[in-house]
Design a protein around this motif. Structure first.
Motif, short mmCIF file in Angstrom:
data_model
loop_
_atom_site.label_atom_id
_atom_site.label_comp_id
_atom_site.label_asym_id
_atom_site.label_seq_id
_atom_site.Cartn_x
_atom_site.Cartn_y
_atom_site.Cartn_z
N CYS A 62 1.91 1.77 -3.56
CA CYS A 62 0.74 2.23 -4.34
C CYS A 62 0.42 3.68 -4.03
O CYS A 62 0.02 4.44 -4.93
CB CYS A 62 -0.47 1.35 -4.03
N GLN A 90 0.82 -1.21 0.00
CA GLN A 90 0.00 0.00 0.00
C GLN A 90 0.86 1.26 0.00
O GLN A 90 0.47 2.28 -0.59
CB GLN A 90 -0.93 -0.01 1.21
N HIS A 141 2.83 5.81 -5.91
CA HIS A 141 2.47 5.75 -7.33
C HIS A 141 1.28 6.65 -7.63
O HIS A 141 1.28 7.39 -8.62
CB HIS A 141 2.15 4.30 -7.73
N ASN A 142 0.27 6.62 -6.77
CA ASN A 142 -0.93 7.45 -6.99
C ASN A 142 -0.64 8.94 -6.79
O ASN A 142 -1.23 9.78 -7.47
CB ASN A 142 -2.06 6.99 -6.06
#
Length: 236
Positions: A220, A217, A223-224
């Motif tokens: 991620c 997470q 990345h987001n």
């Protein structure tokens, strides 16, 4: 997917808003295809052999490269191929390039032993269709009552038995829908490329489900954040 989009406040039901759903070949099985068809979810899931049926790939070009070429000296002209028609082997229905439903004419066994479902356009449909000169070998045949509309046929797996895998195969192979599935690679694969190659998450450095989930997470999240910085926030 439905629960996630609802929780984020993007859509109560994404499937009722014309959303396209794509997945890779590992999800290609009869049960999943039946699920999509019965719930009218606009999904595209290719099977393992879909590349071999695509003329854009070298193997398919060598195998099928001359199959659909016009025959020289025979008076044939280029018309819309069957792949431009939307065929559903489950409901035995067919939609032409102008959005009209063709009439089902039954099933016949070909010389090679394969069963084909045949369809024909109604006279009034083809007679006034603006695409008939590109669709029919003889457009004038639709101008009189004894003529015929555009005829097209499709191979089906077995006579009288609906097959959801065949339904998906026709969707993925259709020239109208190939472009839709091609977006899957440009949307999904860059995520793994960025996290696995650029950020070097080739393996997890922790043990245990909760710790691994936390590490995943975190990557991620970064990345987001990069996506938000580069492209802006997704509109609700």
């Amino acid at each position: 997917m439905k629960a996630r989009f609802k929780k984020l406040g993007i859509a109560e039901n994404i499937y009722q808003q014309g959303t396209f759903v794509t997945a890779d070949t590992s999800f290609a099985n009869e049960a999943n295809m039946k699920y999509l068809h019965e719930r009218q979810i606009n999904g595209y899931v290719p099977g393992n052999q879909f590349r071999s049926r695509d003329a854009r790939f070298a193997r398919a070009e060598r195998q099928y490269g001359t199959r659909h070429q016009n025959l020289p000296g025979k008076g044939w002209k280029a018309t819309f191929p069957a792949s431009k028609f939307q065929f559903d082997p489950v409901t035995l229905s067919c939609i032409c390039t102008n959005g009209e439903s063709l009439t089902y004419q039954g099933q016949r066994e070909a010389e090679n032993g394969k069963v084909r479902a045949h369809f024909e356009g109604r006279l009034l449909q083809c007679r006034h269709c603006p695409k008939k000169h590109r669709c029919m070998q003889n457009p004038a045949s639709a101008d009189h009552r004894n003529g015929a509309g555009r005829q097209v046929s499709f191979t089906i797996k077995s006579k009288g038995q609906p097959n959801y895998t065949d339904w998906m195969k026709h969707r993925v192979d259709s020239q109208l829908d190939k472009g839709i599935y091609s977006h899957w690679m440009s949307v999904v694969e860059p995520v793994f490329g960025n996290i696995g190659t650029t950020k070097r998450l080739n393996r997890f450095g922790l043990r245990g489900k909760e710790k691994v989930q936390g590490q995943w997470q975190l990557y991620c999240l970064v990345h987001n954040i990069e996506k938000l910085t580069n492209y802006g926030q997704l509109p609700a």
